[in-house]
Write a protein that holds these residues in place. Structure first.
Motif, PDB file in Angstrom:
ATOM      1  N   LYS A  23     -32.057  58.872  39.410  1.00 21.25           N
ATOM      2  CA  LYS A  23     -31.318  57.679  38.588  1.00 21.25           C
ATOM      3  C   LYS A  23     -32.000  58.461  37.065  1.00 21.25           C
TER       4      LYS A  23
ATOM      5  N   ALA B  87     -32.992  46.902  33.687  1.00 17.40           N
ATOM      6  CA  ALA B  87     -31.301  45.919  35.541  1.00 17.40           C
ATOM      7  C   ALA B  87     -30.898  47.187  36.277  1.00 17.40           C
ATOM      8  N   VAL B  88     -31.597  48.783  35.632  1.00 12.33           N
ATOM      9  CA  VAL B  88     -31.174  49.714  37.103  1.00 12.33           C
ATOM     10  C   VAL B  88     -32.227  49.397  38.179  1.00 12.33           C
TER      11      VAL B  88
ATOM     12  N   ILE C 290     -30.567  46.048  39.560  1.00 11.52           N
ATOM     13  CA  ILE C 290     -28.899  46.618  40.654  1.00 11.52           C
ATOM     14  C   ILE C 290     -29.302  47.365  41.745  1.00 11.52           C
ATOM     15  N   PHE C 291     -30.212  48.160  42.012  1.00 12.80           N
ATOM     16  CA  PHE C 291     -30.747  49.004  42.434  1.00 12.80           C
ATOM     17  C   PHE C 291     -32.047  49.364  43.686  1.00 12.80           C
TER      18      PHE C 291
END
Lengths: 180, 213
Positions: free
Chosen positions: A145, B78-79, B82-83
């Motif tokens: 990511k 935020a990442v 979410i994950f």
């Protein structure tokens, strides 16, 4: 250490710093202006060689650390190195050293294509490798990511590699430093 | 042209020696990465807020310096939310939320000259492995001195190339900049040597060897 080498290191550190103070430079073809600062590592490495180029970026990083607002956007100080993207800045010293090392090794048969390859290796592979690994390590965000998030900057950085290599070849022709 | 993020003041934190502040920052950052309980991290954040108030750093100055890092931090939080999980996102946000202002605090309350002195002091033991602490201090002070000079040079070159219609050519900007900087480096090193090396490696012979380079 020879006085002249210390001066080379200091003046290139100052160039990288002053680039952070300049407004971004508009480019032909591409509509987005570039911040030239990240070309500093490439230029220092391919003009000064491994030792001086790497140390110039070490001095630059030290200046940021002791509180000079010389990163583009007026950032500086310890906060930069405690942030999640510190790896990208710290990697510049490694990148400059590596680009310098490769450039020195093939100095007498240096071609533009070869120098571009060196700059991509140091300025992109090393910088993103260290930057993304650091980001993932300190923030806990998975490495894939972190990679997707940073990938948008890669095309611009490839342009910078080509530009830095062209500039370094011009400087090599008129004022070679590495083997004088 | 003045450079530097130091904000003059006379708080306890301003008066603390630079070495102590850097030491505390390193300890605190290590500590913040070892702790993962959000309650303790929130407590650390509150502690940092108190320190910022004690040092009388204007919130606007602090915010301006931290803004770019906070944007990236918000994306990462935020990442993670979410994950991964809400808890991990909270941990990340609190950890860097405490660390960033603390690090900025050290910068705001310390003079650049004190920092250089500190670097000279901690690099002194490296003299034994052939590293010259005086050269380190010279490189740092020279670089600081030449930032405005090079900024001026860059502005001149940019204006000259604009007059020639070359404002969109990076080569027309960088090639003269670098060549003039290299020439300047030659002159500066000759000037330093002419004034005498504070500690010549091996007398006048050492200096003439350096000159030939």
């Amino acid at each position: 250490m020879v006085v002249k080498h210390v001066v080379h290191i200091a003046l290139f550190a100052a160039i990288v710093a002053a680039l952070g103070l300049m407004p971004p430079i508009p480019l032909p073809v591409i509509p987005v202006p570039i911040t030239a600062q990240s070309m500093g590592a490439m230029l220092a490495g391919s003009i000064l060689g491994a030792r001086r180029g790497g140390l110039a970026l070490v001095v630059f990083i030290a200046l940021v650390m002791i509180g000079m607002p010389i990163l583009s956007g007026g950032r500086g100080g310890f906060g930069v190195f405690m942030g999640p993207t510190a790896g990208f800045i710290l990697s510049w010293a490694v990148a400059a050293f590596m680009i310098g090392h490769l450039t020195e090794r093939s100095w007498s048969r240096l071609t533009l294509a070869r120098l571009i390859a060196f700059n991509v290796l140091g300025g992109i592979v090393v910088v993103y490798g260290i930057g993304i690994a650091w980001l993932s390590l300190v923030s806990g965000v998975p490495i894939d990511k972190a990679l997707y998030g940073s990938a948008v900057f890669i095309p611009g950085d490839i342009v910078k590699c080509v530009l830095a290599s062209m500039i370094a070849m011009t400087v090599k022709r008129s004022y070679p430093v590495i083997r004088r | 042209m003045t450079l530097g993020l130091h904000l003059p003041g006379d708080s306890v934190i301003h008066r603390l020696p630079v070495g102590w502040k850097i030491g505390c920052l390193l300890l605190a950052s290590t500590g913040l990465f070892l702790v993962s309980d959000p309650a303790w991290l929130a407590l650390a954040l509150a502690g940092v807020a108190i320190l910022v108030i004690v040092a009388r750093i204007p919130p606007s100055v602090m915010a301006r310096q931290m803004a770019p890092a906070l944007v990236i931090l918000a994306i990462l939080v935020a990442v993670q939310a979410i994950f991964a999980s809400g808890r991990e996102a909270l941990e990340l946000g609190l950890r860097f939320g405490a660390l960033l202002p603390l690090a900025c605090l050290v910068t705001f309350t310390s003079r650049v000259s004190d920092m250089i002195e500190f670097i000279e002091r901690i690099t002194a033991p490296l003299a034994r492995i052939g590293f010259d602490p005086a050269a380190v201090a010279l490189a740092l002070t020279l670089a600081i001195r030449f930032i405005p000079v090079l900024f001026q040079l860059m502005t001149e070159i940019r204006d000259a190339q604009r007059a020639r219609g070359l404002e969109r050519s990076p080569l027309a900007f960088f090639a003269p900049l670098l060549i003039r900087t290299l020439k300047m480096a030659h002159e500066v090193s000759e000037a330093i040597e002419a004034r005498g090396d504070p500690a010549p490696p091996d007398g006048p012979a050492g200096r003439s060897r350096a000159n030939r380079k």
